[in-house]
Design a protein around this motif. Structure first.
Motif, PDB file in Angstrom:
ATOM      1  N   LEU A  18      39.659  30.667  42.004  1.00 11.84           N
ATOM      2  CA  LEU A  18      39.961  30.514  43.415  1.00 11.84           C
ATOM      3  C   LEU A  18      41.398  30.954  43.641  1.00 11.84           C
ATOM      4  O   LEU A  18      42.295  30.552  42.898  1.00 11.84           O
ATOM      5  N   GLY A  19      41.615  31.798  44.626  1.00 11.91           N
ATOM      6  CA  GLY A  19      42.970  32.269  44.890  1.00 11.91           C
ATOM      7  C   GLY A  19      43.090  32.847  46.275  1.00 11.91           C
ATOM      8  O   GLY A  19      42.137  32.851  47.053  1.00 11.91           O
ATOM      9  N   SER A  20      44.252  33.329  46.564  1.00 14.82           N
ATOM     10  CA  SER A  20      44.559  33.936  47.847  1.00 14.82           C
ATOM     11  C   SER A  20      44.780  35.434  47.661  1.00 14.82           C
ATOM     12  O   SER A  20      45.379  35.858  46.660  1.00 14.82           O
ATOM     13  N   ALA A  21      44.347  36.225  48.618  1.00 14.40           N
ATOM     14  CA  ALA A  21      44.542  37.673  48.544  1.00 14.40           C
ATOM     15  C   ALA A  21      46.018  38.046  48.522  1.00 14.40           C
ATOM     16  O   ALA A  21      46.384  39.125  48.065  1.00 14.40           O
ATOM     17  N   THR A  22      46.878  37.146  48.981  1.00 16.48           N
ATOM     18  CA  THR A  22      48.311  37.425  48.992  1.00 16.48           C
ATOM     19  C   THR A  22      49.029  36.883  47.757  1.00 16.48           C
ATOM     20  O   THR A  22      50.227  37.096  47.598  1.00 16.48           O
ATOM     21  N   GLU A  23      48.290  36.215  46.888  1.00 21.67           N
ATOM     22  CA  GLU A  23      48.869  35.645  45.669  1.00 21.67           C
ATOM     23  C   GLU A  23      47.760  35.496  44.632  1.00 21.67           C
ATOM     24  O   GLU A  23      47.296  34.397  44.325  1.00 21.67           O
ATOM     25  N   LEU A  24      47.320  36.621  44.094  1.00 26.24           N
ATOM     26  CA  LEU A  24      46.183  36.623  43.178  1.00 26.24           C
ATOM     27  C   LEU A  24      46.544  36.002  41.829  1.00 26.24           C
ATOM     28  O   LEU A  24      47.611  36.293  41.277  1.00 26.24           O
ATOM     29  N   PRO A  25      45.657  35.161  41.288  1.00 27.27           N
ATOM     30  CA  PRO A  25      45.953  34.446  40.043  1.00 27.27           C
ATOM     31  C   PRO A  25      45.596  35.252  38.791  1.00 27.27           C
ATOM     32  O   PRO A  25      44.957  34.743  37.869  1.00 27.27           O
ATOM     33  N   HIS A  42      42.090  40.291  58.518  1.00 27.98           N
ATOM     34  CA  HIS A  42      42.204  38.889  58.900  1.00 27.98           C
ATOM     35  C   HIS A  42      43.438  38.203  58.304  1.00 27.98           C
ATOM     36  O   HIS A  42      43.549  36.987  58.376  1.00 27.98           O
ATOM     37  N   LEU A  43      44.339  38.970  57.723  1.00 28.67           N
ATOM     38  CA  LEU A  43      45.494  38.385  57.041  1.00 28.67           C
ATOM     39  C   LEU A  43      46.789  38.751  57.755  1.00 28.67           C
ATOM     40  O   LEU A  43      47.121  39.933  57.882  1.00 28.67           O
ATOM     41  N   ALA A  44      47.543  37.738  58.186  1.00 25.68           N
ATOM     42  CA  ALA A  44      48.826  38.000  58.842  1.00 25.68           C
ATOM     43  C   ALA A  44      49.772  38.733  57.893  1.00 25.68           C
ATOM     44  O   ALA A  44      50.530  39.601  58.317  1.00 25.68           O
ATOM     45  N   ASP A  45      49.715  38.419  56.609  1.00 25.27           N
ATOM     46  CA  ASP A  45      50.563  39.088  55.629  1.00 25.27           C
ATOM     47  C   ASP A  45      49.750  40.154  54.884  1.00 25.27           C
ATOM     48  O   ASP A  45      49.639  40.143  53.663  1.00 25.27           O
ATOM     49  N   TYR A  46      49.172  41.070  55.663  1.00 25.65           N
ATOM     50  CA  TYR A  46      48.311  42.099  55.071  1.00 25.65           C
ATOM     51  C   TYR A  46      49.067  42.996  54.108  1.00 25.65           C
ATOM     52  O   TYR A  46      48.509  43.464  53.134  1.00 25.65           O
ATOM     53  N   GLU A  47      50.374  43.214  54.342  1.00 21.74           N
ATOM     54  CA  GLU A  47      51.113  44.056  53.400  1.00 21.74           C
ATOM     55  C   GLU A  47      51.193  43.401  52.025  1.00 21.74           C
ATOM     56  O   GLU A  47      51.053  44.062  50.998  1.00 21.74           O
ATOM     57  N   GLN A  48      51.389  42.094  51.979  1.00 21.02           N
ATOM     58  CA  GLN A  48      51.419  41.377  50.699  1.00 21.02           C
ATOM     59  C   GLN A  48      50.059  41.496  49.997  1.00 21.02           C
ATOM     60  O   GLN A  48      49.994  41.666  48.782  1.00 21.02           O
ATOM     61  N   ALA A  49      48.971  41.414  50.758  1.00 23.51           N
ATOM     62  CA  ALA A  49      47.637  41.541  50.170  1.00 23.51           C
ATOM     63  C   ALA A  49      47.418  42.938  49.594  1.00 23.51           C
ATOM     64  O   ALA A  49      46.813  43.090  48.530  1.00 23.51           O
ATOM     65  N   ILE A  50      47.913  43.958  50.284  1.00 21.24           N
ATOM     66  CA  ILE A  50      47.821  45.326  49.752  1.00 21.24           C
ATOM     67  C   ILE A  50      48.596  45.422  48.447  1.00 21.24           C
ATOM     68  O   ILE A  50      48.106  45.975  47.453  1.00 21.24           O
ATOM     69  N   GLY A  51      49.795  44.851  48.429  1.00 24.50           N
ATOM     70  CA  GLY A  51      50.610  44.872  47.217  1.00 24.50           C
ATOM     71  C   GLY A  51      49.966  44.131  46.058  1.00 24.50           C
ATOM     72  O   GLY A  51      50.015  44.584  44.911  1.00 24.50           O
ATOM     73  N   GLU A  52      49.337  42.993  46.343  1.00 32.78           N
ATOM     74  CA  GLU A  52      48.659  42.229  45.290  1.00 32.78           C
ATOM     75  C   GLU A  52      47.452  42.988  44.747  1.00 32.78           C
ATOM     76  O   GLU A  52      47.207  42.994  43.542  1.00 32.78           O
ATOM     77  N   ALA A  53      46.700  43.620  45.620  1.00 33.64           N
ATOM     78  CA  ALA A  53      45.561  44.423  45.155  1.00 33.64           C
ATOM     79  C   ALA A  53      46.048  45.550  44.251  1.00 33.64           C
ATOM     80  O   ALA A  53      45.468  45.797  43.187  1.00 33.64           O
ATOM     81  N   ALA A  54      47.120  46.205  44.655  1.00 37.27           N
ATOM     82  CA  ALA A  54      47.682  47.285  43.837  1.00 37.27           C
ATOM     83  C   ALA A  54      48.207  46.749  42.503  1.00 37.27           C
ATOM     84  O   ALA A  54      48.061  47.401  41.468  1.00 37.27           O
TER      85      ALA A  54
END
Length: 131
Positions: A18-25, A42-54
């Motif tokens: 279980l985790g967050s798209a902006t802070e992947l475990p 749906h994410l206010a911090d979509y840039e952080q989510a892009i960075g975490e995916a990368a």
């Protein structure tokens, strides 16, 4: 936590995290491919989510069904009700979005429209990590 318990009960023997798209475990470069299915909108911090995916992808990232403006309309946030709850939905300026991908060392391999009108689309992007 409810969803993790549901997943584990439904698919016994599989390890769910279980985790967050902006802070992947996960460690960097943990997976060959990361798939975001209609998520960053749906994410206010979509840039952080892009960075975490990368960060956690070793090769590819897919952002599926991403709402974009294909003209110069700036990124906009909408508040709507979905599944009975209020939520935010971003419609991205595509130039800005492509810049964020590039900033996080993701280059476009291909993109395809799930649906398109004159200046708006839901577009899916296949991106490859670049040095």
């Amino acid at each position: 936590i409810y969803f993790q318990g549901f997943a584990e009960a439904t698919f016994p023997g599989i390890d769910f995290k279980l985790g967050s798209a902006t802070e992947l475990p996960f460690e960097s470069d943990s997976f060959d491919l990361i798939l975001h299915g209609a998520c960053i909108m749906h994410l206010a911090d979509y840039e952080q989510a892009i960075g975490e995916a990368a960060r956690v992808a070793s090769q590819y990232v897919i952002f599926h069904r991403t709402p974009i403006f294909t003209d110069l309309t700036p990124t906009e946030a909408w508040v709507k009700t979905a599944y009975g709850v209020p939520c935010v939905e971003f419609h991205f300026n595509e130039i800005e979005l492509l810049g964020l991908f590039s900033h996080h060392n993701l280059g476009i391999v291909t993109s395809t429209d799930v649906f398109k009108t004159e200046n708006f689309a839901h577009r899916s992007y296949l991106l490859k990590k670049v040095a």
